[in-house]
Every structure is written in C-alpha cells, then in structure tokens.
Design a protein around this motif. Structure first.
Motif, PDB file in Angstrom:
ATOM      1  N   THR A  23      25.186  35.674   0.782  1.00  0.00           N
ATOM      2  CA  THR A  23      24.001  35.792  -0.080  1.00  0.00           C
ATOM      3  C   THR A  23      23.756  37.232  -0.495  1.00  0.00           C
ATOM      4  OG1 THR A  23      23.029  33.895   1.064  1.00  0.00           O
ATOM      5  CG2 THR A  23      21.545  35.260  -0.238  1.00  0.00           C
ATOM      6  N   GLU A  24      24.055  38.186   0.388  1.00  0.00           N
ATOM      7  CA  GLU A  24      23.761  39.585   0.065  1.00  0.00           C
ATOM      8  C   GLU A  24      24.593  40.100  -1.111  1.00  0.00           C
ATOM      9  OE1 GLU A  24      26.508  39.603   3.733  1.00  0.00           O
ATOM     10  OE2 GLU A  24      24.832  38.420   2.932  1.00  0.00           O
ATOM     11  N   HIS A  47      20.336  42.594  -3.498  1.00  0.00           N
ATOM     12  CA  HIS A  47      19.737  41.287  -3.233  1.00  0.00           C
ATOM     13  C   HIS A  47      18.418  41.392  -2.484  1.00  0.00           C
ATOM     14  CE1 HIS A  47      19.721  36.933  -2.629  1.00  0.00           C
ATOM     15  NE2 HIS A  47      19.279  37.191  -1.414  1.00  0.00           N
ATOM     16  N   GLU A  48      18.349  42.274  -1.502  1.00  0.00           N
ATOM     17  CA  GLU A  48      17.155  42.307  -0.655  1.00  0.00           C
ATOM     18  C   GLU A  48      15.885  42.666  -1.425  1.00  0.00           C
ATOM     19  OE1 GLU A  48      19.491  46.186   0.175  1.00  0.00           O
ATOM     20  OE2 GLU A  48      19.911  44.040  -0.104  1.00  0.00           O
ATOM     21  N   HIS A  53      14.960  39.029  -2.845  1.00  0.00           N
ATOM     22  CA  HIS A  53      15.241  37.785  -2.106  1.00  0.00           C
ATOM     23  C   HIS A  53      13.971  36.958  -1.908  1.00  0.00           C
ATOM     24  CE1 HIS A  53      17.189  35.127   0.839  1.00  0.00           C
ATOM     25  NE2 HIS A  53      16.038  35.191   1.486  1.00  0.00           N
TER      26      HIS A  53
END
Length: 511
Positions: free
Chosen positions: A129-130, A141-142, A145
């Motif tokens: 996912t990152e 991404h963070e 998210h």
C-alpha cells in the motif's frame, strides 16, 4: 424489510458500475419494483477499477490520468476482487468530478436508492500500500491514507447531488476521518460473530457518536465466522436502536437470516426489529436534534449524568435523553444466570441514574440512583424510559418501508415529573429544512389528579396540523380524563384502557 443490499456479486466480473446481466437482466426494473413494495435498494461500490483495456471506466480514467501512481510515474496496481486493480486518486478534483459522473449515471440507470462504499481504507490486497502515491506520484501515501475514504465519500455525495439535487442521499462508508460524517454514515467494518465483538460494538459506536459521527453502527450478528441463535438474538437486541442497523455476514459463513435459527430466536428478533420500527419517529427526532444542536443519537450515560460511576460505563447507553438500553452481552455459561419455571435468564448489573424509570420489560416503575441486578430471558432486552419522557411512537401497520407518519402517538411517562419534548416538523424527504423550511411542536404534559393535561403548540416555518398527535400514558391506571390543547384549541374527553407492544410484551396504557 425496508432495504435490500447488493454485495459485490451483482457486478460483471467485479467491474465497477456494471451488472451481471445473467443474474440481473433488468436491474432498474427490479429496483423500481422493490421500491414500489416499500424496499429500498443499496449497492456496494469499491474504489478499485479493473485494469482492463477496453473497459470504459478504466480507459476513460487512464486517459484523464485519474489513477494513483507510483514514485516512478507508473499506475499503482493492487490485487483485489477484480484481479489487477487501479485506484482513483480522490485527492485530485478532476478525479472526483470523473467519479461523480460515473456514479451518478450508474445510480440513475440502475434506479438505486443508496450506495455502500467499501474497501476504501484503501484495501489493496497483496500489493504494498505504501507504494500508492497521490498527486500524480508526487505525494507519499501516508499523507492522504486516512483521508482516502473521505475524498471518495465527497465525490460520491456529489454524484447523489447530480441525481437528486434536493434529496437526502444514503451513503455508507467503511472508512472515514473527521468530517466524513457530513457526507456519509459509517459502519464499523468486518467484525466477527462472537461475544467479544458484540461487547466491543457498544463503546465503538458510542465513541464514534461522541466524535461527531452520529450515523453509525456495526454489522449485526457479526460479519465473519458463524453465529448461533442466542448470539444473533443478543446482537439484534443490543443494536436495534442504534442509528445504523443491518444484519450482514460474509458469503461463506452460516446463513444469518433470523428465520434460520428456530421459532424462539425468530420471535425475539422480530420483537427487537418491530420495536425499532415503532420508535422510528423518536429516532428521527434524535437525528433532527443532532443536526440542530449537535447532540449524538446514542450516548453514554456520562453525557447527561456526571456521576463518577458512569465515567467508564460502556455496556449500556441512552437513545436521546429518554431511553436507557442495557443489553445482555454474554451467553449461556459465560456469566451469572438463573433458571425460573424452566426459563433461563442471563443476569447483569444495570446502572439506573437518579429519578424514576419505567421498566419496559416488566411494565413497572423502578427507582433510580442505584445499580439493579437484572435478569433477562432470551426474548427480553433491559429497556427503561425516563420519568418525564415523551417517546413519539408509530402504532400503524408494519409493512416494509411504508409508514404513514401523519399520525403519531406520544407515549408519555409521567410519575413525578411533567413531560416535555420538542417535535421537529418537516417533509422528511428533501433538504428544504436546511433552508429553514421546518417547524417544531412544543409538547408539554402533566397529570393533575385523574386528569392528563397536554398542550401542543406549533411554531416555525412549516404548515400547522400536518401531524395528528395522540397521547398514550404508561403506569397511571387512575387516569380518567384528558385535556388536549393543540394550537390553542382545547378538547376534553374520557380516556380508555388499551395495550401497546414493546419487544415481545404488551403493556397496559391509557389513551
């Protein structure tokens, strides 16, 4: 039945905004027929788009560069239901416009009444996912998210506005962040069919409510694993007055319809469901008060009672300020229980705040300011109405989603305190209330000897006399007469004895 939910199997090979035309040759016709029968249709929509050249949703999105990318500028590819899957970058305004057009067309063409947003954490399967980045790969991404589902809900709400600009859309989302409650309801995700997750459902929903997410609730019965009759009954009883209420389970679990667990469980669950529907007028008023004042629909006791013993009490709750619910949250052999005349009772402690409370299991007044040791059979839910409460109640026929709310009973609980309530009046369908098109009926009731005096005064920007109110009194068998004044017009009449259903019981009332 008031709603039918389509899970992912309705799609053509999990392609967004499509139907499997073998199983659903005419989805719009089916959904219109359901609506004519009083059943609304809600379809699941995930963010993941099948990565398949020739599939219009993918081709159009790729042409407009609306999908999330990696740091190298390639499309980020996940592995979820469709197989190779790309994900809209909802942080981009052009993506939200693109999404809202697709969803609006899908809602309109399918004659759907609501949307259920799932997998929007975002869930990407076995992919990292990152590596999913935003703003054409420029933002890690963070950064977004926790906002991904929020932006998806924002775009989906815009789609509903395209279909019906003045309507009240139904959107449900699995993931959310602060502010998402403006656009969608929230359910608490993939829980399991066990007593621990039932126990956790109360503090989870209460904390969401205190955080501003008033429209929330769990999958009743548990989503994963296999439930049993006792557990399913207690799930329904615990959550039947939650803002969001849905029985839902995964494909490979034990089938979870109430009628599959025997006549005793079916009767108990039917009683819980019918009680919810009888109290929908009250729940609606709690929702309206949340919009008007910010008060949550369900509340921990500490919201109204500052006693220290309520500070960490999370296994019972209030609905509005008038109803106290203390569900049974353990099963046979897991806690205190007794057997009386061959009937098994589960026991629990009920913290009853100061004042008098009407016990809707036993039909008697109970004095508060103490802890009750309460025993409940399988078909019983510890449920109490506060002295001075007014509970709007629907006494008409129950048939799917059909409810004539032009006639509402006012269930009055007056022992030592007069009853007071503000009943909001609006069309219950459009968003005109946001522009001031609503009114209120100020309700006051008190008992003087053998006479009940009720005054109802309507004010505000809504036509008068659109709702007929009928007082119903509990726990006062001595009443002989009612004096009812509505908008200055007074009538006096004799009262009569009758009965009203609650859960699997009926109680004597005066009407």
């Amino acid at each position: 039945v008031s709603a039918l939910w389509y899970d992912i199997d309705y799609m053509d090979d999990y392609r967004l905004f499509t139907w499997d035309r073998t199983d659903f040759p005419d989805p719009a016709g089916l959904n219109r027929d359901l609506k004519a029968a009083g059943i609304r249709a809600v379809a699941i929509v995930d963010p993941g788009v099948k990565r398949e050249p020739g599939y219009a949703v993918y081709d159009g999105g790729r042409e407009r560069a609306v999908f999330c990318q990696t740091a190298s500028g390639r499309e980020y590819v996940g592995k979820v239901w469709p197989g190779d899957t790309v994900f809209p970058d909802f942080t981009l305004e052009q993506t939200r416009r693109w999404w809202s057009r697709w969803m609006a067309d899908f809602l309109r063409d399918s004659a759907l009444d609501g949307v259920w947003l799932d997998m929007n954490d975002p869930a990407t399967g076995f992919s990292r996912t990152e590596e999913m980045r935003f703003k054409h790969g420029a933002i890690p991404h963070e950064r977004y998210h926790n906002q991904y589902a929020h932006f998806m809900a924002l775009a989906s709400r815009a789609a509903c506005g395209r279909v019906d600009p003045d309507g009240r859309p139904f959107l449900l989302t699995r993931s959310a962040c602060a502010g998402t409650q403006r656009h969608a309801a929230v359910w608490t995700g993939d829980n399991a069919s066990n007593w621990q997750h039932l126990r956790m459902a109360l503090p989870c929903s209460l904390n969401l409510s205190l955080s501003g997410v008033a429209f929330n609730g769990p999958d009743v019965g548990g989503f994963m694993d296999d439930t049993n009759a006792e557990l399913l009954v207690r799930w329904h009883q615990a959550c039947c007055l939650f803002p969001f209420y849905r029985n839902h389970s995964m494909r490979d679990s034990r089938l979870q319809e109430p009628w599959r667990f025997g006549p005793a469980a079916l009767a108990a669950i039917r009683g819980a469901i019918q009680t919810r529907y009888r109290l929908l007028p009250y729940l609606y008023q709690c929702f309206f008060a949340h919009w008007r004042d910010g008060d949550p629909v369900i509340r921990p006791l500490l919201y109204h009672y500052g006693n220290s013993e309520y500070a960490h009490l999370d296994d019972q709750y209030l609905v509005g300020d008038a109803l106290l619910v203390a569900p049974i949250l353990h099963g046979e052999g897991q806690g205190a229980e007794t057997i009386h005349h061959g009937v098994k009772y589960q026991e629990r402690a009920v913290a009853l705040p100061p004042g008098w409370w009407f016990d809707l299991n036993h039909g008697v007044w109970a004095h508060g300011g103490r802890v009750l040791h309460y025993a409940a059979a399988l078909d019983e839910l510890p449920l109490f109405a506060r002295d001075g409460a007014v509970l709007p109640y629907y006494a008409g026929p129950l048939r799917n989603g059909f409810m004539d709310l032009s006639a509402v009973e006012l269930h009055l609980f007056c022992r030592e305190r007069p009853a007071r309530f503000e009943y909001a009046l609006d069309d219950r369908e459009t968003r005109r209330y946001e522009r001031g098109a609503w009114g209120s009926a100020q309700i006051a009731a008190e008992i003087q000897g053998e006479r009940l005096k009720v005054k109802i005064a309507e004010t505000g920007h809504y036509p008068r006399d659109t709702v007929t109110f009928a007082p119903v009194v509990y726990g006062r068998p001595e009443l002989a007469e009612i004096e009812l004044t509505v908008n200055g017009k007074m009538v006096t009449r004799a009262v009569r004895a009758d009965r009203r259903p609650w859960l699997c019981r009926e109680w004597a009332v005066r009407i």
